[in-house]
Design an enzyme around this catalytic site. Sequence first.
Site, PDB file in Angstrom:
ATOM      1  NE  ARG A 230       2.487  -4.871  11.190  1.00 22.09           N
ATOM      2  CZ  ARG A 230       3.452  -4.533  10.323  1.00 22.09           C
ATOM      3  NH1 ARG A 230       4.667  -4.987  10.483  1.00 22.09           N
ATOM      4  NH2 ARG A 230       3.181  -3.737   9.317  1.00 22.09           N
TER       5      ARG A 230
ATOM      6  CE  LYS B 100      -2.227  -1.171   3.820  1.00 25.59           C
ATOM      7  NZ  LYS B 100      -1.695  -2.501   4.192  1.00 25.59           N
TER       8      LYS B 100
ATOM      9  NE  ARG C  55       8.072  -2.728   5.930  1.00 29.13           N
ATOM     10  CZ  ARG C  55       6.792  -2.423   5.985  1.00 29.13           C
ATOM     11  NH1 ARG C  55       6.157  -2.020   4.906  1.00 29.13           N
ATOM     12  NH2 ARG C  55       6.123  -2.533   7.117  1.00 29.13           N
TER      13      ARG C  55
ATOM     14  NE  ARG D 289      -4.105  -1.657  10.136  1.00 33.83           N
ATOM     15  CZ  ARG D 289      -3.055  -1.037   9.614  1.00 33.83           C
ATOM     16  NH1 ARG D 289      -3.152   0.205   9.189  1.00 33.83           N
ATOM     17  NH2 ARG D 289      -1.917  -1.667   9.506  1.00 33.83           N
TER      18      ARG D 289
ATOM     19  NE  ARG E 242       6.577  -0.451  10.330  1.00 30.11           N
ATOM     20  CZ  ARG E 242       5.448  -0.369   9.638  1.00 30.11           C
ATOM     21  NH1 ARG E 242       5.418   0.252   8.476  1.00 30.11           N
ATOM     22  NH2 ARG E 242       4.333  -0.894  10.093  1.00 30.11           N
TER      23      ARG E 242
HETATM   24  P1  AMP Z   1       0.931   0.343   9.193  1.00 27.33           P
HETATM   25  O1  AMP Z   1       2.116   1.198   8.936  1.00 27.33           O
HETATM   26  O2  AMP Z   1      -0.255   0.740   8.372  1.00 27.33           O
HETATM   27  O3  AMP Z   1       1.241  -1.120   9.083  1.00 27.33           O
HETATM   28  O4  AMP Z   1       0.487   0.597  10.727  1.00 27.33           O
HETATM   29  C1  AMP Z   1       1.369   0.320  11.794  1.00 27.33           C
HETATM   30  C2  AMP Z   1       0.588   0.156  13.092  1.00 27.33           C
HETATM   31  O5  AMP Z   1      -0.111   1.381  13.389  1.00 27.33           O
HETATM   32  C3  AMP Z   1      -0.494  -0.915  13.068  1.00 27.33           C
HETATM   33  O6  AMP Z   1       0.016  -2.215  13.319  1.00 27.33           O
HETATM   34  C4  AMP Z   1      -1.410  -0.423  14.194  1.00 27.33           C
HETATM   35  O7  AMP Z   1      -0.860  -0.694  15.465  1.00 27.33           O
HETATM   36  C5  AMP Z   1      -1.375   1.097  13.987  1.00 27.33           C
HETATM   37  N1  AMP Z   1      -2.447   1.534  13.052  1.00 27.33           N
HETATM   38  C6  AMP Z   1      -2.292   2.093  11.828  1.00 27.33           C
HETATM   39  N2  AMP Z   1      -3.479   2.366  11.258  1.00 27.33           N
HETATM   40  C7  AMP Z   1      -4.426   1.955  12.150  1.00 27.33           C
HETATM   41  C8  AMP Z   1      -5.857   1.940  12.141  1.00 27.33           C
HETATM   42  N3  AMP Z   1      -6.575   2.408  11.102  1.00 27.33           N
HETATM   43  N4  AMP Z   1      -6.488   1.447  13.236  1.00 27.33           N
HETATM   44  C9  AMP Z   1      -5.808   0.982  14.296  1.00 27.33           C
HETATM   45  N5  AMP Z   1      -4.460   0.943  14.358  1.00 27.33           N
HETATM   46  C10 AMP Z   1      -3.770   1.425  13.300  1.00 27.33           C
END
Ligand code: AMP
Length: 213
Positions: free
Chosen positions: A171, A13, A127, A88, A160
């Site tokens: 995740r 994404k 990554r 999400r 990360r």
């Molecule tokens: P990402 O970079 O999109 O993988 O997001 C990293 C982390 O941020 C996720 O594993 C969640 O802990 C938190 N996070 C990001 N977006 C959301 C969302 N829409 N709802 C809840 N937690 C989120």
Amino acid sequence: MNLLLFGPPGAGKGTQSQFLVQRLGYRHFSTGDLFRAALRLGTRLGLEAKGFMERGELVPDRIVIGMVEEEFRKLGENQAWILDGFPRTVPQGEALEDMLQRLGISIGRVVFLTVRRELLIKRLSGRRMTADGKYVYNIEFNPPKMPGVCDVTGEKLIQRDDDREDVVLNRLKTYEEMTEPLKQFYAAKNRLSEVKGEGDPEVVHSRILELIQ
Ligand code: AMP
């Protein structure tokens, strides 16, 4: 056309959003990036999100929804955007519908990127990136010329915290339980388009273009 990019962690994404920003002038907002920036700055929002992120869990809806609404308010008129990583959960999807209706904005397409689970695990656990997340590599699929060093800036690359394999598995589990039901939510509104997210990122980009142009 405003877009919602949706799919499991590691589906690409972020990469696809960057192409759309650079080539079509989209404004991109990623809730994950917003949380990571808040964490780096040590704000209250960052501290609230920290534990959930480290465990690969979702930050509570109440916190995320408030943050997204604030971002929408900052957007200029006529600025096409891509929302990445939000919603999400189904309640977040419902809150987004409400929010957009109140602000008089609409979503053109919900693009769902599909990638096999084994590949997602390799993409995430391999990554590596610069500390600001601007330059991203993968030790297997897109390694830097010198291991552990950014080709562009010469900085040391980092992993990360939530890309460690144990957190990655959590995740993915969270995604399957909480996020996947949104596919049905958007399919029922006739807005969902599935795009194969495997293969060369440029090829995936052209699949998305075909859909939106
Ligand atoms: P990402 O970079 O999109 O993988 O997001 C990293 C982390 O941020 C996720 O594993 C969640 O802990 C938190 N996070 C990001 N977006 C959301 C969302 N829409 N709802 C809840 N937690 C989120």
